[in-house]
Design a protein around this motif. Structure first.
Motif, mmCIF file in Angstrom:
data_model
loop_
_atom_site.group_PDB
_atom_site.id
_atom_site.type_symbol
_atom_site.label_atom_id
_atom_site.label_comp_id
_atom_site.label_asym_id
_atom_site.label_seq_id
_atom_site.Cartn_x
_atom_site.Cartn_y
_atom_site.Cartn_z
ATOM 1 N N VAL A 46 39.455 37.634 47.975
ATOM 2 C CA VAL A 46 39.017 37.728 46.600
ATOM 3 C C VAL A 46 39.312 38.852 45.872
ATOM 4 O O VAL A 46 39.640 38.957 44.932
ATOM 5 C CB VAL A 46 37.368 37.686 46.557
ATOM 6 N N LEU A 47 39.437 40.093 46.678
ATOM 7 C CA LEU A 47 39.822 41.302 46.288
ATOM 8 C C LEU A 47 40.953 41.549 45.741
ATOM 9 O O LEU A 47 41.332 42.102 44.659
ATOM 10 C CB LEU A 47 39.483 42.535 47.043
ATOM 11 N N SER A 48 41.837 40.851 46.525
ATOM 12 C CA SER A 48 43.550 40.935 46.192
ATOM 13 C C SER A 48 43.981 39.770 45.392
ATOM 14 O O SER A 48 45.077 39.895 44.864
ATOM 15 C CB SER A 48 44.303 40.671 47.573
ATOM 16 N N ASP A 49 43.115 38.689 45.014
ATOM 17 C CA ASP A 49 43.616 37.797 43.999
ATOM 18 C C ASP A 49 43.806 38.243 42.911
ATOM 19 O O ASP A 49 42.607 38.752 42.127
ATOM 20 C CB ASP A 49 42.569 36.435 44.257
ATOM 21 N N PRO A 50 44.659 38.064 42.009
ATOM 22 C CA PRO A 50 44.702 38.573 40.757
ATOM 23 C C PRO A 50 44.189 37.907 39.422
ATOM 24 O O PRO A 50 43.894 38.597 38.578
ATOM 25 C CB PRO A 50 46.472 38.742 40.355
ATOM 26 N N ARG A 51 43.660 36.564 39.859
ATOM 27 C CA ARG A 51 42.937 35.941 39.097
ATOM 28 C C ARG A 51 41.337 36.540 38.637
ATOM 29 O O ARG A 51 40.852 36.222 37.991
ATOM 30 C CB ARG A 51 42.998 34.445 39.474
ATOM 31 N N ASN A 52 41.022 37.257 39.976
ATOM 32 C CA ASN A 52 39.841 37.782 39.576
ATOM 33 C C ASN A 52 39.578 39.071 39.070
ATOM 34 O O ASN A 52 38.547 39.680 38.532
ATOM 35 C CB ASN A 52 39.042 38.051 41.102
ATOM 36 N N GLY A 53 40.765 39.834 38.744
ATOM 37 C CA GLY A 53 41.018 40.923 37.823
ATOM 38 C C GLY A 53 40.330 42.204 38.608
ATOM 39 O O GLY A 53 39.968 43.250 38.037
ATOM 40 N N PHE A 54 40.498 42.348 39.965
ATOM 41 C CA PHE A 54 39.942 43.557 40.429
ATOM 42 C C PHE A 54 41.196 44.514 40.625
ATOM 43 O O PHE A 54 42.280 43.981 41.057
ATOM 44 C CB PHE A 54 39.237 43.295 41.831
ATOM 45 N N ASN A 55 40.943 45.845 40.610
ATOM 46 C CA ASN A 55 42.013 46.621 40.842
ATOM 47 C C ASN A 55 41.604 47.826 42.279
ATOM 48 O O ASN A 55 40.804 48.704 41.776
ATOM 49 C CB ASN A 55 42.481 47.656 39.705
ATOM 50 N N ALA A 56 41.856 47.460 43.314
ATOM 51 C CA ALA A 56 41.187 48.148 44.423
ATOM 52 C C ALA A 56 41.718 49.653 44.653
ATOM 53 O O ALA A 56 41.109 50.646 45.172
ATOM 54 C CB ALA A 56 41.470 47.458 45.672
ATOM 55 N N ASP A 57 43.150 49.690 43.913
ATOM 56 C CA ASP A 57 43.475 51.037 44.098
ATOM 57 C C ASP A 57 42.724 52.276 43.163
ATOM 58 O O ASP A 57 42.719 53.366 43.529
ATOM 59 C CB ASP A 57 44.865 51.159 43.461
ATOM 60 N N GLN A 58 42.145 51.700 41.972
ATOM 61 C CA GLN A 58 41.512 52.578 41.075
ATOM 62 C C GLN A 58 39.949 52.732 41.311
ATOM 63 O O GLN A 58 39.033 53.347 40.832
ATOM 64 C CB GLN A 58 41.503 52.399 39.428
#
Length: 592
Positions: free
Chosen positions: A28-40
């Motif tokens: 879920v975290l890496s799916d671009p459709r969910n809009g998460f940016n784990a790097d920031q």
């Protein structure tokens, strides 16, 4: 967060492993459709939204994706290589027999009845270890005792008890092999021998059923997914049908692995049975109707029979393990009732044509691809590559271009069309159009496949993208993928870069001092040469010698000397009583 999600799922009645929850969170975290940016980093709002999305996915009432991940988790934890399976089987036998084995080797006997009881325990140990017959059957027990008595009479029990424990275990193994061979020979003579079963038809039947179900799901999705457009309607959501297709595809892939292992097991059992029959006939020829046979002629054959029988038992146990794995995989397969209890899958298909993977490959093979059409990539034709089937195909042999263009539809590639080689990796395609499309932009399609897989974590193992998406990897990569091997040679320039290396340079002062002392000592040395038998007649030699001559020399002479003998005379000893005797020296002078 993972532990909290696991507890919340358990509160709702879903028992999920920590590994599965972690994989879902990463997906879920890496799916671009969910809009998460784990790097920031994630703020509190993002964390709550992430937990809510993961919880909804993990606690879906009908989720083929979760079932597929559970299936992958079970198979990764259960299925191992053939050698590891056989080691586990042997270890289980040793563990099962260790109490009785320890009881035999650690016994302390004092009475006659105790000796007889130990002899019976050894016979029971042979039956339980070899599985020639049931230890509960009196007939089998009597046969084992008679066979043991012929090679190990009661009188030898005392000698056995006097041995060290290590020697006892070695002799016990030796007796087990010999007595097992005798029991097998006796049962074969009485036509009571039963070979272990080696059927794997159940796994093949399950594989055929799964392939039939794959054909139905694929035919349904071909009519519902673009680019053909919505040519049909369905009451079941398309996303749910795609997850069901992934589920049954994964089940089919695992069944193929099990069938391959079962066929290898059956082939090995056939070889062992053939060798067993040969050794049994040889033993019969040596024994025939003789009353007594020398042990050196039959004991090796008895041991060979025992080893072959143990191999058959291990293969039969391995076949049973593979069958149990298949049975344990079935609960993870999503049934038709789980998707839509009120709608039948056959009714959804209407009059659409259902094709198998073999039929699709046969139709696509009618449109061959020529090498000149592939200008940007290397194209390997099946006619030129004899071992093209053994190549490690990317995406587990599925067509990546069709997966991208048809919104996640999985169609197997056709190696008969050829194999495309790109950056050292091999790809196959379901049609000629898919191959040409992929060859025009391979890197873009590969990136699109990886992006779509992020939204469906079950596809990571199904398409074998563990290396490309290593941050989503939860289990070790399957070892069943073939390894490509080839002979290659490389020629390089002897000295591609000119160098000026002083070989006589020495940085160590002590080494320089050692060389200086060695050179100084050479001044006091002389060179000598010696001719040996091996070097004789290798070069011209000249030697000057003197002929022998007769000669004599005197080194000593004999000589002697004589001195006067001393003589003394006493005068006046006779005729006189009180007269004084006079001493007269009569010795001659030395110089006379």
């Amino acid at each position: 967060m993972i532990l909290e999600l696991q507890q919340q799922c358990a509160g709702r009645g879903f028992e999920l492993s920590e590994t599965l929850v972690e994989l879902m969170v990463k997906s879920v975290l890496s799916d671009p459709r969910n809009g998460f940016n784990a790097d920031q980093g994630l703020n509190e709002e993002d964390r709550q939204r992430l937990k809510e999305l993961c919880l909804n996915k993990l606690t879906e009432k009908c989720s083929p994706s979760i079932h597929t991940i559970k299936m992958q988790e079970y198979f990764a934890a259960t299925y191992i290589s053939r050698c590891q399976f056989l080691e586990q089987i042997r270890g289980a036998v040793e563990l099962r027999m260790s109490p009785l084995r320890r009881e035999i080797t650690d016994s302390r006997l004092k009475t006659r009845d105790a000796f007889d009881a130990l002899h019976s325990k050894i016979a029971s140990y042979v039956l339980q270890r070899s599985k020639v017959g049931s230890p509960a059957d009196v007939k089998n027990v009597n046969q084992a005792k008679a066979a043991l008595q012929s090679v190990f009479p009661h009188t030898e029990v005392g000698v056995f008890m006097a041995l060290l424990k290590k020697d006892k275990e070695q002799q016990l193994d030796e007796l087990t092999r010999i007595v097992t061979g005798i029991c097998l020979f006796n049962k074969a003579s009485m036509d009571e021998q039963q070979q272990p079963l080696m059927s794997f038809e159940g796994i093949e039947h399950e594989l055929s059923a799964s392939q039939c179900l794959v054909g139905k799901y694929t035919a349904l999705l071909e009519e519902l997914l673009p680019p053909e457009g919505q040519r049909g309607s369905c009451n079941v959501p398309v996303q749910l049908l795609k997850q069901a297709l992934y589920n049954i595809r994964q089940y089919e892939d695992f069944l193929r692995i099990l069938v391959s292992s079962a066929r290898q097991c059956a082939a090995h059992m056939g070889e062992l049975q053939m060798e067993f029959s040969v050794q049994m006939n040889l033993l019969r020829d040596r024994v025939k109707a003789k009353r007594a046979v020398h042990t050196a002629n039959v004991f090796p054959l008895f041991k060979t029979l025992s080893s072959l029988w143990c191999g058959l038992q291990e293969e039969a146990e391995l076949m049973k393990i593979l069958h149990n794995i298949m049975l344990n995989l079935q609960p993870f397969v999503v049934s038709q009732d789980d998707l839509s209890p009120a709608v039948n899958l056959d009714s959804l298909l209407k009059d659409w044509e259902v094709k198998t993977d073999e039929e699709r490959m046969g139709q696509s093979s009618e449109e061959p691809i020529s090498v000149p059409e592939m200008t940007a990539c290397e194209w390997l034709l099946s006619e030129r590559e004899a071992d093209i089937v053994d190549l490690p195909l990317q995406f587990n042999g599925f067509c990546g271009c069709t997966f991208v263009s048809r919104d996640g539809l999985l169609l197997p590639g056709n190696p008969q069309l050829g194999v495309l080689k790109h950056k050292g990796k091999f790809y196959v395609f379901s049609s000629k159009e898919a191959a040409l499309n992929f060859a025009s932009r391979p890197d873009d399609i590969i990136a699109e496949v990886e992006e779509k897989v992020k939204g469906s974590p079950e596809l990571i193992h199904l398409l074998r993208l563990q290396q490309q998406l290593s941050y989503l990897e939860m289990w070790p990569e399957e070892s069943s993928a073939p390894i490509s091997k080839c002979e290659s040679g490389t020629q390089t320039v002897l000295h591609p870069v000119a160098t000026n290396i002083v070989r006589a340079y020495e940085w160590n002062a002590w080494e320089l001092r050692k060389k200086a002392i060695h050179t100084a000592r050479l001044l006091t040395k002389a060179t000598q040469s010696t001719q040996t038998h091996l070097s004789s007649l290798r070069r011209e030699n000249a030697t000057q010698t003197w002929p022998p001559k007769d000669a004599a020399s005197q080194s000593r002479r004999d000589a002697e000397s004589n001195v006067p003998r001393p003589q003394v005379y006493l005068m006046g000893l006779r005729g006189q009583r009180n007269a004084q005797a006079i001493k007269v020296d009569l010795s001659r002078a030395v110089d006379e």
